[in-house]
Each structure stands twice: as C-alpha cells, then as structure tokens.
Design a protein around this motif. Structure first.
Motif, PDB file in Angstrom:
ATOM      1  N   LEU A 153       0.819  -1.209   0.000  1.00 25.78           N
ATOM      2  CA  LEU A 153       0.000   0.000   0.000  1.00 25.78           C
ATOM      3  C   LEU A 153       0.856   1.263   0.000  1.00 25.78           C
ATOM      4  CD1 LEU A 153      -3.074   0.649   0.077  1.00 25.78           C
ATOM      5  CD2 LEU A 153      -2.758   1.128   2.513  1.00 25.78           C
ATOM      6  N   VAL A 154       1.814   1.318   0.927  1.00 22.27           N
ATOM      7  CA  VAL A 154       2.752   2.444   0.992  1.00 22.27           C
ATOM      8  C   VAL A 154       4.171   1.941   0.730  1.00 22.27           C
ATOM      9  CG1 VAL A 154       3.651   4.336   2.401  1.00 22.27           C
ATOM     10  CG2 VAL A 154       1.259   3.632   2.647  1.00 22.27           C
ATOM     11  N   GLY A 155       4.533   0.878   1.451  1.00 23.97           N
ATOM     12  CA  GLY A 155       5.811   0.215   1.221  1.00 23.97           C
ATOM     13  C   GLY A 155       5.608  -1.035   0.387  1.00 23.97           C
ATOM     14  N   PRO A 156       6.655  -1.819   0.167  1.00 21.87           N
ATOM     15  CA  PRO A 156       6.550  -3.012  -0.680  1.00 21.87           C
ATOM     16  C   PRO A 156       5.722  -4.148  -0.073  1.00 21.87           C
ATOM     17  CG  PRO A 156       8.750  -2.848   0.295  1.00 21.87           C
ATOM     18  CD  PRO A 156       8.044  -1.573   0.612  1.00 21.87           C
ATOM     19  N   ALA A 157       5.629  -4.222   1.250  1.00 21.26           N
ATOM     20  CA  ALA A 157       4.870  -5.303   1.900  1.00 21.26           C
ATOM     21  C   ALA A 157       4.465  -4.839   3.289  1.00 21.26           C
ATOM     22  CB  ALA A 157       5.704  -6.575   1.980  1.00 21.26           C
ATOM     23  N   ASP A 158       3.385  -4.091   3.382  1.00 22.76           N
ATOM     24  CA  ASP A 158       2.978  -3.490   4.649  1.00 22.76           C
ATOM     25  C   ASP A 158       2.164  -4.462   5.501  1.00 22.76           C
ATOM     26  OD1 ASP A 158       4.157  -1.027   4.040  1.00 22.76           O
ATOM     27  OD2 ASP A 158       2.388  -0.384   2.923  1.00 22.76           O
ATOM     28  N   LYS A 159       2.454  -4.459   6.796  1.00 23.84           N
ATOM     29  CA  LYS A 159       1.715  -5.287   7.751  1.00 23.84           C
ATOM     30  C   LYS A 159       1.321  -4.432   8.942  1.00 23.84           C
ATOM     31  CE  LYS A 159       3.957  -9.681   6.580  1.00 23.84           C
ATOM     32  NZ  LYS A 159       4.707 -10.851   7.109  1.00 23.84           N
ATOM     33  N   ILE A 160       0.111  -4.675   9.438  1.00 22.07           N
ATOM     34  CA  ILE A 160      -0.398  -3.916  10.579  1.00 22.07           C
ATOM     35  C   ILE A 160      -0.568  -4.849  11.772  1.00 22.07           C
ATOM     36  CG2 ILE A 160      -2.397  -2.653  11.483  1.00 22.07           C
ATOM     37  CD1 ILE A 160      -2.714  -1.334   8.814  1.00 22.07           C
ATOM     38  N   ARG A 191       6.985   0.062   8.849  1.00 18.37           N
ATOM     39  CA  ARG A 191       7.360   1.479   8.879  1.00 18.37           C
ATOM     40  C   ARG A 191       7.825   1.926   7.497  1.00 18.37           C
ATOM     41  NH1 ARG A 191       8.852   3.578  14.604  1.00 18.37           N
ATOM     42  NH2 ARG A 191       7.692   2.130  15.925  1.00 18.37           N
ATOM     43  N   PRO A 192       6.872   2.059   6.578  1.00 14.33           N
ATOM     44  CA  PRO A 192       7.238   2.502   5.232  1.00 14.33           C
ATOM     45  C   PRO A 192       7.482   4.015   5.189  1.00 14.33           C
ATOM     46  CG  PRO A 192       4.872   2.294   5.388  1.00 14.33           C
ATOM     47  CD  PRO A 192       5.422   1.829   6.714  1.00 14.33           C
ATOM     48  N   THR A 193       8.049   4.484   4.102  1.00 13.96           N
ATOM     49  CA  THR A 193       8.273   5.922   3.929  1.00 13.96           C
ATOM     50  C   THR A 193       7.029   6.561   3.333  1.00 13.96           C
ATOM     51  OG1 THR A 193      10.644   5.568   3.579  1.00 13.96           O
ATOM     52  CG2 THR A 193       9.723   7.662   2.826  1.00 13.96           C
ATOM     53  N   PHE A 194       6.464   7.536   4.050  1.00 15.84           N
ATOM     54  CA  PHE A 194       5.247   8.204   3.612  1.00 15.84           C
ATOM     55  C   PHE A 194       5.586   9.430   2.771  1.00 15.84           C
ATOM     56  CE2 PHE A 194       4.077   5.886   7.433  1.00 15.84           C
ATOM     57  CZ  PHE A 194       2.842   5.354   7.112  1.00 15.84           C
ATOM     58  N   SER A 195       4.572   9.939   2.098  1.00 12.96           N
ATOM     59  CA  SER A 195       4.724  11.152   1.296  1.00 12.96           C
ATOM     60  C   SER A 195       5.012  12.343   2.204  1.00 12.96           C
ATOM     61  CB  SER A 195       3.442  11.412   0.501  1.00 12.96           C
ATOM     62  OG  SER A 195       3.498  12.678  -0.135  1.00 12.96           O
ATOM     63  N   HIS A 196       5.720  13.341   1.661  1.00 12.59           N
ATOM     64  CA  HIS A 196       5.967  14.586   2.393  1.00 12.59           C
ATOM     65  C   HIS A 196       4.818  15.571   2.218  1.00 12.59           C
ATOM     66  CE1 HIS A 196       9.972  13.322   3.472  1.00 12.59           C
ATOM     67  NE2 HIS A 196      10.296  13.123   2.209  1.00 12.59           N
ATOM     68  N   ASP A 197       3.891  15.237   1.338  1.00 10.65           N
ATOM     69  CA  ASP A 197       2.714  16.072   1.141  1.00 10.65           C
ATOM     70  C   ASP A 197       1.675  15.745   2.215  1.00 10.65           C
ATOM     71  OD1 ASP A 197      -0.211  16.226  -0.186  1.00 10.65           O
ATOM     72  OD2 ASP A 197       1.044  17.824  -1.017  1.00 10.65           O
ATOM     73  N   VAL A 206      -1.536  13.829   1.023  1.00  9.95           N
ATOM     74  CA  VAL A 206      -1.189  12.501   0.510  1.00  9.95           C
ATOM     75  C   VAL A 206      -0.836  11.572   1.674  1.00  9.95           C
ATOM     76  CG1 VAL A 206       0.408  11.171  -0.930  1.00  9.95           C
ATOM     77  CG2 VAL A 206      -0.440  13.389  -1.730  1.00  9.95           C
ATOM     78  N   ALA A 207      -0.029  12.064   2.630  1.00 11.58           N
ATOM     79  CA  ALA A 207       0.346  11.252   3.789  1.00 11.58           C
ATOM     80  C   ALA A 207      -0.897  10.872   4.597  1.00 11.58           C
ATOM     81  CB  ALA A 207       1.336  12.013   4.669  1.00 11.58           C
ATOM     82  N   GLU A 208      -1.809  11.827   4.768  1.00 11.72           N
ATOM     83  CA  GLU A 208      -3.058  11.546   5.488  1.00 11.72           C
ATOM     84  C   GLU A 208      -3.852  10.456   4.780  1.00 11.72           C
ATOM     85  OE1 GLU A 208      -7.369  13.716   6.002  1.00 11.72           O
ATOM     86  OE2 GLU A 208      -5.595  15.000   6.176  1.00 11.72           O
ATOM     87  N   ARG A 209      -3.957  10.571   3.456  1.00 10.78           N
ATOM     88  CA  ARG A 209      -4.739   9.581   2.712  1.00 10.78           C
ATOM     89  C   ARG A 209      -4.075   8.207   2.733  1.00 10.78           C
ATOM     90  NH1 ARG A 209      -9.208   9.926  -0.883  1.00 10.78           N
ATOM     91  NH2 ARG A 209     -10.081   7.826  -0.696  1.00 10.78           N
ATOM     92  N   GLN A 210      -2.743   8.168   2.742  1.00 13.38           N
ATOM     93  CA  GLN A 210      -2.043   6.885   2.834  1.00 13.38           C
ATOM     94  C   GLN A 210      -2.386   6.186   4.146  1.00 13.38           C
ATOM     95  OE1 GLN A 210       1.977   8.418   2.252  1.00 13.38           O
ATOM     96  NE2 GLN A 210       2.137   7.378   0.269  1.00 13.38           N
ATOM     97  N   LEU A 211      -2.403   6.939   5.229  1.00 15.60           N
ATOM     98  CA  LEU A 211      -2.724   6.354   6.535  1.00 15.60           C
ATOM     99  C   LEU A 211      -4.184   5.915   6.593  1.00 15.60           C
ATOM    100  CD1 LEU A 211      -0.721   8.874   8.727  1.00 15.60           C
ATOM    101  CD2 LEU A 211      -0.343   6.406   8.657  1.00 15.60           C
ATOM    102  N   VAL A 212      -5.078   6.742   6.061  1.00 14.23           N
ATOM    103  CA  VAL A 212      -6.505   6.401   6.052  1.00 14.23           C
ATOM    104  C   VAL A 212      -6.760   5.163   5.198  1.00 14.23           C
ATOM    105  CG1 VAL A 212      -8.771   7.181   5.221  1.00 14.23           C
ATOM    106  CG2 VAL A 212      -7.332   8.717   6.594  1.00 14.23           C
ATOM    107  N   ASN A 213      -6.135   5.101   4.056  1.00 14.25           N
ATOM    108  CA  ASN A 213      -6.312   3.938   3.174  1.00 14.25           C
ATOM    109  C   ASN A 213      -5.762   2.664   3.808  1.00 14.25           C
ATOM    110  OD1 ASN A 213      -7.574   5.499   1.281  1.00 14.25           O
ATOM    111  ND2 ASN A 213      -5.809   5.662  -0.083  1.00 14.25           N
ATOM    112  N   SER A 214      -4.719   2.798   4.624  1.00 16.92           N
ATOM    113  CA  SER A 214      -4.178   1.609   5.299  1.00 16.92           C
ATOM    114  C   SER A 214      -5.182   1.063   6.304  1.00 16.92           C
ATOM    115  CB  SER A 214      -2.845   1.937   5.981  1.00 16.92           C
ATOM    116  OG  SER A 214      -3.024   2.760   7.128  1.00 16.92           O
ATOM    117  N   ILE A 215      -5.940   1.948   6.947  1.00 17.49           N
ATOM    118  CA  ILE A 215      -6.986   1.507   7.880  1.00 17.49           C
ATOM    119  C   ILE A 215      -8.097   0.798   7.118  1.00 17.49           C
ATOM    120  CG2 ILE A 215      -8.715   2.281   9.555  1.00 17.49           C
ATOM    121  CD1 ILE A 215      -6.812   4.701  10.099  1.00 17.49           C
TER     122      ILE A 215
END
Length: 411
Positions: A63-70, A123-129, A132-141
C-alpha cells in the motif's frame, strides 16, 4: 623525521579522528531497541488483562511500502455486537489501551491496531505532502478493515488517531456506525497571533524554530541508551496513570513507549508532514466536518486539563445541526483522557456503543448528564502464545440513514 614516519603519523591521526566521529555518530544512532524488546514490553503490559486477547499481523500488501503489515490485537471476537476499532495517538501503541480493553470487551468485539508507521506495524516511507500522507494512513486503515472482513465498525481515535478516524469516516462513511473522538488533534485553525495570545517567551520560540526540522521524538532517540530514562524523568505522570494496572513493574510503561519511538520514525515523519506545528494541522479537520455524512453520530470526549482546545467541540455542533453530536469534557483529565479518568471515559464510550447497536438515542439521552464527574479512580498471541498469520478478505457494503439530535457540551 623521515617522510614515511610523517605519513604514518598522519594516517594514525586520521584514523583517530574517524574513530571519534564514528563513535559520536554511533552514540546518536544507537539505542537498545529491537522488535523483540518491543514485543516483550507489550506482552508484559497486556498480560495484566483479565480478558483473553489475540495478536497477529494483518498483511495489507504494497500500500505504501513493498509489503505493509499492521499489528493487531483483538478481544471477544465471538460477540455479534458491532465491533469497536481503537486508533492510538502519536508515539503510542496498542498496549496503552490496557485500561480500557477489558471494559470494552465485556460486551463486544474489540480491535486495536498499531497505526502504519508506529509500534510493531511496518514502517514505510510516507509522502511529504500533508494530504497525501493523510490519505495513505486512512487507506491503510480501510485495507486493514477489508482484510479483517468487518462490515461496520465503531471507530475510536485518540489525538492523532482522532484526526485519522475523522478522515476515515469522511472517506468511508458506509463503514462507520459511530465516530468517537478522544481529545482529537488537528481540528482547530492555528491562530495567527499564537505567540502573543499564549505569551510564548522568546527562548521557547527559538527552541521551537531550531527543532522544527526534526521529528517529534528525536530527543528520545538522540539520548541513545538513556532514552527510557529521559521518558521517565520528563513524563513521570505517564507511570502514575498506569501504576494500578501494572503494579508489579511500572517501568514497563516508559520502556514500551521508548521501544515504540526508538525505531525508524516513519510515522512521526508522516505526522510532521501533516502538522503546521506540533499542536495544529496544515489542513484542520474542523473545516471538513460538514462533509461528514449527516447520519454518522459523533461523540467527542475532551479532558478538562488538556492542552487540546475543546472549543472545536462547539464548532462541530455548529457544523452538524441535523446530526447527533455529544460533546463531553471530563473533569480532571488531561490529554490522555482514556487513562487519566479511565472509568468515566469507558462509561461514555460504552454509551456510544449502545447507541451504535440500537440506533435509539432515547436510552443514551437518559444516561447523559450535564457534566462528567471525576471518578475514583509475529505472530499470533492468544493470551500469551504467538504465531504469524496473514488474513485475506472480501469487501461488503451497508449503510445507515438516521440523523440524530445534537447534545450540548457538558460544563
């Protein structure tokens, strides 16, 4: 002295200087941290629970990194009531809900996750925007919810978790039966005259300016092996909040917080991208609350002693005149309202959960008072066993359609 001797001396001086530089760099970077130590601290805290719990990694893919796990823990999954999902604040993790989990799990399924970039999650690298960073976190949920196969949830977020929970409810309204915000960060607009309004001394403003490029918990990591000691000395109140729960070893709380924050701070970097400064968001959530679907009830729980401005509760009421909004200010609680007055906090959350189950506001309204009185106060892990597991799921939809009457804040 021969030229060969001079060359040897120069080489020795260079090696010595490099060794000193390497030692200094190592001091700043080294800290006694590992996934194993974080897991051990978490397990020690959660072992004090009365309810059995299960812990495992949910694979949400690239989703953000190559293989994200929560990292996920759950309690009472067998219950057919609406499940509640807990989203922690900045620098925290699932174990700090320890004062609330038993109470919530008494009547329904409970899920708590380490938000992507925090705790034991990837712990993937998120966008500096910021957006975009907010949406990455929301989409991960949302991807986590799809994998777990939950249809609808009660969503509870503290601080940064409250900001993300609100954004999630705006983007995925079909999935949220009740939104509960615990002293949420990022709602109000940053005042233009903040330095004058709060009489901030010049030296404090200078420190804030100098440290602006750094992530919030940089000092903990810079302290190296003394990071846990820094937390214990800077925040002795943290140990006091949980002392009754972990009576055998109160030091496990700062140890857990240190282990959560001594690792690669990608979640902190995402927070910094979203923040105008520590206390305010670049894109305040209050300006978006009128876009949240009207039929989603909201409960907001503030601490009377918190640094978070609870005036945002009044603004939410104004922006949602045709919706159920219940704002409570819990007397004697600070920002960590879920721990400062856990019994009172748990009661308000359970009331909101009853509303989510029944859709009937009359029972809730009869239970509410004008004020909240202070109260005396891997892997799979099933109660204490471990194994790794990935979960896949299908998507499903459903919707609710009842607007609710608003409730005025308590005094």
């Amino acid at each position: 002295m021969s030229s060969s001797c001079c060359t040897s001396v120069r080489k020795m001086e260079t090696v010595s200087e490099e060794s000193k530089e390497s030692w200094f760099r190592g001091w700043l970077q080294w800290s006694p941290t590992s996934v194993t130590m974080l897991r051990a601290a978490e397990k020690k805290i959660l072992s004090c629970l009365k309810s059995a719990y299960r812990g495992w990694y949910v694979d949400i893919g690239p989703l953000v990194g190559p293989a994200d796990k929560i990292w996920t823990i759950s309690l009472n999954q067998e219950s057919t009531k609406t499940p509640i999902l807990l989203l922690h604040g900045l620098g925290s993790g699932v174990a700090l809900w320890c004062l609330n989990l038993d109470s919530f799990a008494a009547t329904r399924p409970v899920y708590a996750i380490d938000i992507l970039g925090f705790g034991r999650s990837s712990r993937p690298t998120f966008s500096h925007d910021a957006l975009v960073a907010e949406r990455q976190l929301v989409n991960s949920i949302e991807e986590w919810r799809r994998e777990i196969q939950l249809d609808k949830i009660i969503l509870l977020g503290h601080s940064l978790g409250g900001f993300l929970a609100s954004s999630y409810a705006i983007h995925y309204p079909d999935r949220v039966k009740h939104l509960i915000l615990a002293d949420p960060w990022g709602f109000p607009e940053r005042p233009a005259d903040i330095a004058q309004r709060y009489s901030v001394p010049l030296w404090v403003r200078a420190i804030v300016y100098v440290t602006q490029p750094f992530n919030p918990f940089w000092a903990v990591r810079a302290a190296g092996p003394f990071g846990q000691w820094v937390i214990e000395k800077a925040r002795p109140d943290i140990m006091k909040k949980f002392s009754s729960f972990v009576s055998g070893d109160v030091n496990v709380i700062p140890q857990y917080i240190f282990q959560c924050n001594a690792q690669n701070p990608t979640g902190e970097a995402a927070f910094r991208a979203m923040a105008a400064s520590f206390g305010w968001a670049k894109h305040p959530m209050i300006h978006r609350m009128d876009t949240l679907r009207k039929d989603i009830p909201i409960t907001v729980l503030y601490g009377s002693r918190s640094w978070v401005d609870n005036a945002s509760g009044e603004l939410i009421l104004e922006k949602r005149p045709d919706s159920y909004v219940n704002v409570q200010v819990i007397t004697g609680a600070g920002h960590h309202v879920y721990a400062d007055k856990a019994e009172t906090f748990n009661r308000h959350v359970i009331e909101a959960c009853i509303l989510a189950d029944t859709g009937d506001t009359r029972k809730i309204l009869s239970m509410q008072t004008k004020s909240s009185s202070p109260t005396d106060e891997l892997e799979e892990e099933t109660s204490n066993t471990e194994s790794e597991e990935n979960i896949s799921a299908t998507n499903s939809t459903n919707a609710i359609s009842h607007p609710f009457p608003q409730q005025k804040p308590s005094s």
